[in-house]
Design a protein around this motif. Structure first.
Motif: not given
Length: 309
Positions: A140-161
């Motif tokens: 019930e909180f706004p912007r929960a699960g916004v896909a655009r932010e997830v895509r940006v962070h996923s590339g960074i997290l992959q590099d960090m892994s």
């Protein structure tokens, strides 16, 4: 709970190198990989299955296939704020809906007359429906699960892994971090390992250009590597097999027929490796750009790039 995954990496019990960040191009091999990994689960401990975030179109159909394949006891479904991306994955929905590679059961006319427990196929055969419990969460909180932010962070997290994994090449003693070009690589004869590019077709004459300076999965196929010449050994199909770790092909010696590979995988496991899989996973740019002690041009890096190629 202990922190981001790249800070506390551990050797998994069973892993397969899929070689891509999305399974959209080859969903059948993705399901084969899931079956292969799931086959080692002996039910001695509870199993939590972390599904991917592709839940629209074919992604939802593939998710239905996975639920049928894995038969979970519980499904936790999290929806987006003020947005219904997919229907509730109830046992009835999974039972009757067609997946990407599986078919749903035909709905009988009895559905309108009674509850699920009383349904039967024509001829009296009981219908074996999924029996999982659905736990549905609607934030019930706004912007929960916004896909655009997830895509940006996923590339960074992959590099960090990847960087966290390469950190195992360094000495455990606190001190200066050694550049990768100062570490001694393993020398692997062409004839000792099979080679396969999993995400695209590469002409055999160009295969060494593709594998040089690349991130590879160090894998073990059950077949014995047999080569009439001094290599390279090229596979015609992508195997579904154990992956024992990862490495960087930091050079290819065409005269001596050797791959030069940097990897933190211990020697006792490396003896089992007989296959290199090259996927669509790139070495982070900072690895190539940030090596200390390089004078002049940086190997494998250029600014003189022709976009018409």
């Amino acid at each position: 709970l202990p922190g981001p995954p790249f800070t506390h990496q551990q050797m998994p019990r069973k892993t397969v190198y899929y070689g891509q960040t999305s399974c959209e191009q080859d969903t059948e091999r993705y399901l084969d990989v899931v079956k292969y990994v799931f086959s080692c689960y002996k039910k001695e401990v509870p199993l939590v299955i972390n599904t991917m975030g592709w839940v629209k179109g074919e992604g939802l159909l593939l998710l239905i296939d996975l639920i049928r394949l894995l038969s979970p006891s519980h499904i936790v479904q999290m929806d987006l704020f003020e947005c219904k991306v997919m229907p509730p994955l109830t046992p009835e929905h999974i039972h009757f809906s067609a997946g990407l590679h599986t078919k749903g059961k035909q709905q009988s006319k009895c559905k309108q007359l009674g509850d699920m427990e009383s349904w039967q196929y024509p001829g009296g055969e009981d219908m074996s429906a999924p029996q999982h419990k659905l736990l549905y969460i609607n934030p019930e909180f706004p912007r929960a699960g916004v896909a655009r932010e997830v895509r940006v962070h996923s590339g960074i997290l992959q590099d960090m892994s990847i960087l966290g994994y390469l950190g195992h090449l360094q000495s455990p003693d606190i001190g200066a971090v050694l550049p990768l070009h100062s570490l001694v690589p393993y020398q692997v004869p062409f004839s000792a390992v099979a080679l396969r590019v999993v995400h695209t077709d590469v002409a055999p004459s160009n295969i060494m250009y593709a594998v040089n300076a690349s991130w590879v999965g160090l894998c073990c196929i059950p077949e014995e590597i047999r080569c009439q010449t001094d290599g390279p050994v090229l596979l015609t199909q992508t195997p579904v097999c154990d992956c024992l770790g990862f490495g960087i092909v930091r050079g290819v010696d065409m005269e001596k027929k050797l791959y030069h590979i940097l990897t933190p995988v211990p020697p006792e496991n490396l003896r089992l490796v007989n296959c290199l899989l090259l996927g669509n996973i790139a070495i982070p740019n900072c690895v190539l750009m940030g090596q200390q002690g390089i004078e002049g041009e940086i190997p494998y890096v250029t600014s003189d790039y022709n976009y018409s190629l």
